[in-house]
Design a protein around this motif. Sequence first.
Motif, PDB file in Angstrom:
ATOM      1  N   ASP A 143       0.863  -1.186   0.000  1.00 34.83           N
ATOM      2  CA  ASP A 143       0.000   0.000   0.000  1.00 34.83           C
ATOM      3  C   ASP A 143       0.898   1.233   0.000  1.00 34.83           C
ATOM      4  O   ASP A 143       1.286   1.728   1.056  1.00 34.83           O
ATOM      5  CB  ASP A 143      -0.924   0.002   1.222  1.00 34.83           C
ATOM      6  CG  ASP A 143      -1.926   1.157   1.202  1.00 34.83           C
ATOM      7  OD1 ASP A 143      -1.810   2.030   0.311  1.00 34.83           O
ATOM      8  OD2 ASP A 143      -2.810   1.194   2.069  1.00 34.83           O
ATOM      9  N   ASP A 144       1.228   1.707  -1.190  1.00 33.83           N
ATOM     10  CA  ASP A 144       2.188   2.810  -1.281  1.00 33.83           C
ATOM     11  C   ASP A 144       1.590   4.161  -0.874  1.00 33.83           C
ATOM     12  O   ASP A 144       2.310   5.146  -0.742  1.00 33.83           O
ATOM     13  CB  ASP A 144       2.809   2.898  -2.673  1.00 33.83           C
ATOM     14  CG  ASP A 144       1.772   2.982  -3.784  1.00 33.83           C
ATOM     15  OD1 ASP A 144       0.576   3.177  -3.489  1.00 33.83           O
ATOM     16  OD2 ASP A 144       2.160   2.824  -4.964  1.00 33.83           O
ATOM     17  N   LEU A 145       0.283   4.201  -0.647  1.00 40.22           N
ATOM     18  CA  LEU A 145      -0.336   5.449  -0.197  1.00 40.22           C
ATOM     19  C   LEU A 145      -0.158   5.671   1.304  1.00 40.22           C
ATOM     20  O   LEU A 145      -0.218   6.803   1.786  1.00 40.22           O
ATOM     21  CB  LEU A 145      -1.827   5.457  -0.533  1.00 40.22           C
ATOM     22  CG  LEU A 145      -2.184   5.497  -2.020  1.00 40.22           C
ATOM     23  CD1 LEU A 145      -3.696   5.385  -2.200  1.00 40.22           C
ATOM     24  CD2 LEU A 145      -1.670   6.779  -2.670  1.00 40.22           C
ATOM     25  N   THR A 146       0.066   4.597   2.044  1.00 46.86           N
ATOM     26  CA  THR A 146       0.155   4.722   3.506  1.00 46.86           C
ATOM     27  C   THR A 146       1.440   4.151   4.099  1.00 46.86           C
ATOM     28  O   THR A 146       1.823   4.528   5.204  1.00 46.86           O
ATOM     29  CB  THR A 146      -1.035   4.000   4.180  1.00 46.86           C
ATOM     30  OG1 THR A 146      -0.971   2.591   3.882  1.00 46.86           O
ATOM     31  CG2 THR A 146      -2.364   4.556   3.681  1.00 46.86           C
ATOM     32  N   VAL A 174      11.455   6.713  -5.320  1.00 44.60           N
ATOM     33  CA  VAL A 174      10.228   7.474  -5.086  1.00 44.60           C
ATOM     34  C   VAL A 174       9.669   7.940  -6.418  1.00 44.60           C
ATOM     35  O   VAL A 174      10.372   7.991  -7.433  1.00 44.60           O
ATOM     36  CB  VAL A 174      10.462   8.705  -4.175  1.00 44.60           C
ATOM     37  CG1 VAL A 174      10.869   8.288  -2.778  1.00 44.60           C
ATOM     38  CG2 VAL A 174      11.498   9.646  -4.785  1.00 44.60           C
ATOM     39  N   ASP A 176       6.289  10.789  -7.855  1.00 44.81           N
ATOM     40  CA  ASP A 176       5.241  11.727  -7.471  1.00 44.81           C
ATOM     41  C   ASP A 176       3.937  11.383  -8.178  1.00 44.81           C
ATOM     42  O   ASP A 176       3.885  11.328  -9.415  1.00 44.81           O
ATOM     43  CB  ASP A 176       5.644  13.164  -7.821  1.00 44.81           C
ATOM     44  CG  ASP A 176       6.786  13.667  -6.959  1.00 44.81           C
ATOM     45  OD1 ASP A 176       6.858  13.242  -5.792  1.00 44.81           O
ATOM     46  OD2 ASP A 176       7.596  14.479  -7.445  1.00 44.81           O
ATOM     47  N   LEU A 177       2.892  11.155  -7.390  1.00 47.22           N
ATOM     48  CA  LEU A 177       1.547  10.931  -7.915  1.00 47.22           C
ATOM     49  C   LEU A 177       0.779  12.223  -7.702  1.00 47.22           C
ATOM     50  O   LEU A 177       0.294  12.497  -6.602  1.00 47.22           O
ATOM     51  CB  LEU A 177       0.857   9.771  -7.203  1.00 47.22           C
ATOM     52  CG  LEU A 177      -0.576   9.454  -7.636  1.00 47.22           C
ATOM     53  CD1 LEU A 177      -0.616   9.048  -9.105  1.00 47.22           C
ATOM     54  CD2 LEU A 177      -1.180   8.372  -6.766  1.00 47.22           C
ATOM     55  N   LYS A 180       1.538  14.077  -4.404  1.00 47.96           N
ATOM     56  CA  LYS A 180       1.941  13.188  -3.315  1.00 47.96           C
ATOM     57  C   LYS A 180       3.146  12.346  -3.726  1.00 47.96           C
ATOM     58  O   LYS A 180       3.163  11.775  -4.815  1.00 47.96           O
ATOM     59  CB  LYS A 180       0.766  12.263  -2.934  1.00 47.96           C
ATOM     60  CG  LYS A 180       1.051  11.380  -1.721  1.00 47.96           C
ATOM     61  CD  LYS A 180      -0.177  10.582  -1.329  1.00 47.96           C
ATOM     62  CE  LYS A 180       0.093   9.649  -0.155  1.00 47.96           C
ATOM     63  NZ  LYS A 180       0.536  10.357   1.051  1.00 47.96           N
ATOM     64  N   ARG A 181       4.139  12.262  -2.870  1.00 47.23           N
ATOM     65  CA  ARG A 181       5.340  11.468  -3.139  1.00 47.23           C
ATOM     66  C   ARG A 181       5.178  10.078  -2.533  1.00 47.23           C
ATOM     67  O   ARG A 181       4.862   9.925  -1.360  1.00 47.23           O
ATOM     68  CB  ARG A 181       6.573  12.162  -2.584  1.00 47.23           C
ATOM     69  CG  ARG A 181       7.866  11.426  -2.843  1.00 47.23           C
ATOM     70  CD  ARG A 181       9.047  12.367  -2.920  1.00 47.23           C
ATOM     71  NE  ARG A 181       8.988  13.207  -4.114  1.00 47.23           N
ATOM     72  CZ  ARG A 181       9.971  14.036  -4.496  1.00 47.23           C
ATOM     73  NH1 ARG A 181      11.073  14.134  -3.778  1.00 47.23           N
ATOM     74  NH2 ARG A 181       9.848  14.764  -5.590  1.00 47.23           N
ATOM     75  N   LEU A 182       5.408   9.046  -3.382  1.00 46.52           N
ATOM     76  CA  LEU A 182       5.215   7.659  -2.970  1.00 46.52           C
ATOM     77  C   LEU A 182       6.526   6.889  -3.068  1.00 46.52           C
ATOM     78  O   LEU A 182       7.368   7.176  -3.922  1.00 46.52           O
ATOM     79  CB  LEU A 182       4.181   6.972  -3.873  1.00 46.52           C
ATOM     80  CG  LEU A 182       2.845   7.682  -4.105  1.00 46.52           C
ATOM     81  CD1 LEU A 182       1.993   6.866  -5.061  1.00 46.52           C
ATOM     82  CD2 LEU A 182       2.121   7.904  -2.784  1.00 46.52           C
ATOM     83  N   TYR A 183       6.689   5.881  -2.214  1.00 48.25           N
ATOM     84  CA  TYR A 183       7.850   5.004  -2.285  1.00 48.25           C
ATOM     85  C   TYR A 183       7.601   3.891  -3.306  1.00 48.25           C
ATOM     86  O   TYR A 183       6.479   3.398  -3.454  1.00 48.25           O
ATOM     87  CB  TYR A 183       8.154   4.389  -0.923  1.00 48.25           C
ATOM     88  CG  TYR A 183       8.773   5.359   0.050  1.00 48.25           C
ATOM     89  CD1 TYR A 183      10.126   5.675  -0.037  1.00 48.25           C
ATOM     90  CD2 TYR A 183       8.008   5.961   1.043  1.00 48.25           C
ATOM     91  CE1 TYR A 183      10.706   6.574   0.849  1.00 48.25           C
ATOM     92  CE2 TYR A 183       8.577   6.854   1.942  1.00 48.25           C
ATOM     93  CZ  TYR A 183       9.926   7.163   1.830  1.00 48.25           C
ATOM     94  OH  TYR A 183      10.498   8.049   2.700  1.00 48.25           O
ATOM     95  N   CYS A 184       8.681   3.493  -3.985  1.00 51.23           N
ATOM     96  CA  CYS A 184       8.611   2.444  -5.002  1.00 51.23           C
ATOM     97  C   CYS A 184       9.428   1.222  -4.558  1.00 51.23           C
ATOM     98  O   CYS A 184      10.061   1.223  -3.497  1.00 51.23           O
ATOM     99  CB  CYS A 184       9.161   2.966  -6.326  1.00 51.23           C
ATOM    100  SG  CYS A 184       8.316   4.419  -6.972  1.00 51.23           S
TER     101      CYS A 184
END
Length: 289
Positions: A143-146, A174, A176-177, A180-184
Motif C-alpha cells: 500500500d504505497d499510499l500509507t 520514489v 510523485d503521484l 503526493k510522493r510515494l515510495y517504489c
Amino acid sequence: MTQIIRALDEIALNYDVLFCDLWGCLHNGVEAYPAAVAALQGFRARGGRVVLMTNAPRPRKYVAEQLDGMGVPRDAWDMIVTSGDAAQDAMFAGAVGRRVWAISQPKDEGFFTDIPEEWRDAPPIQRVELDKAEGIVCCGLFDDLTEVPDDYRARLMLARERGLKLLCANPDVVVDLGEKRLYCAGALAELYEDLGGTSLYFGKPHPPIYDLARRRLGLDDRARILVIGDGIATDISGAVGEGLDALFVTGGLAFDQFGPDVENPEPARLQEWLALRAQDPTYSIGRLR
C-alpha cells in the motif's frame, strides 16, 4: 558543463532515437503534459523514433493502457520498454527460484500472470508466504499510499537470515503521484541491501532494460540515442553507464531545487546540485517541450 535548452527542437536533429522516461517527463501519474506530448510527436514526424522507457513494474501493454487513459496519443511513441518486461524475463528464468514471496498490488497482477511466449513451457512461478519462499519479487509496497519502507524492516531481516534474493521490478525509489510522493520497489530493495541482503535490478540504470530496448527496436552501434529523464540516479546515471547523451528534466523529481520558475532552472543552482551528485548530463531542460 550541462547545456540548458528551452525546447527539444534545439537538439533533435542530432539524434535518431529517444529513450524517454514517463513519470515526471511525459505525465505526473494523473495527467499527461501537453507540451511533452507535442515534443515527442514532432520528433517522430521528422523521422525519429521514440522508445518510452519506464521503471514501471508491469509488462508494457499495461503501461500503454495507462497512457491511453491519460489521453497520450499513440503517435507520440513507437515502443514501450518497461522494467517489468526485463524483470519478468528474469523471474520466469528462475532468478530467485520458483516459489516467491510477492510484494505487489492488484495492479501488478499481470507481472505474474501474463506469461511471455518463450516461457509458456517453463515450470510455473508460485506465490507463497515468506516462510515458504525461495526468493522475493518486489513490484512495490503493498500500500504505497500509507506505507513506508521501514514498515518492512522486520520481514526483510527474516528474509536476509534465510539468504533469500530480492528481484526488484522497479528500481525507482520514489515517484510523485500528482502532489503526493510515494515510495517504489527500489526503496525496499535498497533497504534490503542495507540490511545485508542481495537485490537484483533490471530497470534503469541497469543494463538489461537498455539491451532489451535496442534488441526490440533493432538498433546497432551507429544509432544516435538521446536519453530523457528526471531521475538523476536512474535516467541520467543509466545514460552515462551506456555511453549515451542525456537530457535532464529538472522540473520532475527535483523540481524545487533550481529556483522558483520550474520551467527555467537557474544555472548556478543546477550546476552546484549536479556537482554534488557527480553528474553532468549533456543537456538540461525545465520541462520537456
